[in-house]
Design an enzyme around this catalytic site. Sequence first.
Site, PDB file in Angstrom:
ATOM      1  N   LYS A 130      -4.487   5.712   4.128  1.00  0.00           N
ATOM      2  CA  LYS A 130      -5.000   4.552   3.401  1.00  0.00           C
ATOM      3  C   LYS A 130      -6.432   4.842   2.974  1.00  0.00           C
ATOM      4  O   LYS A 130      -7.102   5.672   3.591  1.00  0.00           O
ATOM      5  CB  LYS A 130      -4.975   3.312   4.304  1.00  0.00           C
ATOM      6  CG  LYS A 130      -5.069   2.008   3.567  1.00  0.00           C
ATOM      7  CD  LYS A 130      -3.714   1.482   3.136  1.00  0.00           C
ATOM      8  CE  LYS A 130      -3.836   0.193   2.363  1.00  0.00           C
ATOM      9  NZ  LYS A 130      -2.554  -0.501   2.229  1.00  0.00           N
ATOM     10  N   ASP A 170      -3.518  -1.427  -3.687  1.00  0.00           N
ATOM     11  CA  ASP A 170      -3.542  -2.423  -2.601  1.00  0.00           C
ATOM     12  C   ASP A 170      -4.465  -3.524  -3.131  1.00  0.00           C
ATOM     13  O   ASP A 170      -4.681  -3.614  -4.360  1.00  0.00           O
ATOM     14  CB  ASP A 170      -4.083  -1.793  -1.298  1.00  0.00           C
ATOM     15  CG  ASP A 170      -3.941  -2.721  -0.093  1.00  0.00           C
ATOM     16  OD1 ASP A 170      -2.830  -2.860   0.443  1.00  0.00           O
ATOM     17  OD2 ASP A 170      -4.944  -3.342   0.324  1.00  0.00           O
TER      18      ASP A 170
END
Length: 449
Positions: A130, A170
């Site tokens: 991430k 995201d």
Amino acid sequence: MSELVHETLEPVYEQVVGRNPGEVEFHQAVREVLDSVGRVIGKHPEYARAKIIERICEPERQITFRVSWMDDRGEVHINRGFRIEFNSALGPYKGGLRFHPSVYQGIVKFLGFEQVFKNALTGLPIGGGKGGSDFDPKGRSDREIMAFCQSFMTELYRHLGEYTDVPAGDTGVGSRELGYLFGQYKRITNRYESGVLTGKAEAFGGSHIRTEATGYGTAFFVKEMLAARGRSLEGKRVVVSGSGNVAIYAMEKARELGGVVVACSDSDGYILDEDGVDVELVQQIKEVERGRLSEYAQRRPSGKYVPGRQVWEVPCEVAMPSATQNEITGKEAALLVRNGCIAVGEGANMPTAPEGAQVFREAGIAFGPGKAVNAGGVATSALEMQQNASRDSWSRKFTERRLEQIMVGIHERCYATAEEYGVPGDYTTGANIAGFKKVADAMLALGLV
Ligand SMILES: NC(=O)C1=CN([C@@H]2O[C@H](COP(=O)(O)OP(=O)(O)OC[C@H]3O[C@@H](n4cnc5c(N)ncnc54)[C@H](OP(=O)(O)O)[C@@H]3O)[C@@H](O)[C@H]2O)C=CC1
Ligand SMILES: O=C(O)CCC(=O)C(=O)O
């Protein structure tokens, strides 16, 4: 938890806290997984011998970098960029980028950790990672967004590759940002490496349904949880938090499956529409015009805007938290249960704090954790990688069918694992154990690396 398991896991947790001081969201995510996998290590001493749990909690690589860029007035800004390459036992690091002022190492690390298990649950060959930045995209012009994305990628590109690390979107990162990021990657490397980023626009290698996938997948998972209890979404009152990518498509699919979506929110307040939320209007305001949700009530007579309050005060049978982490504490969970909620499907990552999850467990309602419920997004990213690798482009219908099959499979895996480990209906334990075992077995097979 047996004495042996306690002795093995508590020091791991203490070590994680000690090594990652102040990263409270990461500690929280680790705690939840450790609480579940205690059931596994009693049966599998080989995991403890190989220190799989200790290794799984330590990212393989952590990258932090400076992002300098210039705004439209000529002022220079400096942000911080992150990429946590958490675990590559199952495939290249895979996971989104978040641009939000709250981003720091602990947020990216919790998201990367969750991603490892989520990606394993999809059954597709993807590791977990991430990234993101504390950059705030709100109110920035298109040119400023482009300048930021180009500067961000100018540093990050050296760590990426379709077989190495494949980011996606995201919070704060959608197809506009991914376009600018991909454009800069292509310019720097002089390579049209489509599979290096997913969530791209369909015009240049993006997959049908990736934009919708996380939200659609969330609704599919909720449908499965209800079906497992002999219920359906038909006629159920649905409340969703957020009004971004995940929320919009969770509402759209829930409505298509028969639910009546009556409320959604943004960080300023919520809208209530007893005639059913006009999802297309929300999308127009938030995604096309990049405006605020309050404008909804000005354009739709049945819509009411409630500023400064939480959407969870609206009575509903189904809740889909799709905004951010820890938005449902014990207080909001108790309110939902009191108001008749029977199912919660987490579209966001870790939106329910531990006390909230405890309230749902005690009330016996169907509770699907983010790492299972919102896995449709990353699963469709993996399908995008598959299409890019084979220079192919599947139809929208075929891709959506694949997504639904994957979500049904994830639900079955969590459900069956919870039964196998003596906690029927506990999707959190089921998801953690099923995801953990898949990664742990691969790590064992790969040796001490
Ligand atoms: N995009 C994806 O494919 C995936 C996303 N997720 C998770 O889903 C969640 C939402 O992501 P996504 O829809 O992509 O993001 P977006 O940026 O598209 O939308 C986020 C929404 O949540 C609201 N929000 C964000 N932060 C806060 C906050 N601190 N308090 C209240 N509201 C907030 C935003 O309100 P406002 O407009 O006011 O900022 C906005 O409505 C995140 O947890 C993300 O990690 C999970 C899997 C995949
Ligand atoms: O599509 C992806 O690669 C990542 C999606 C994501 O960031 C997530 O699942 O939280």
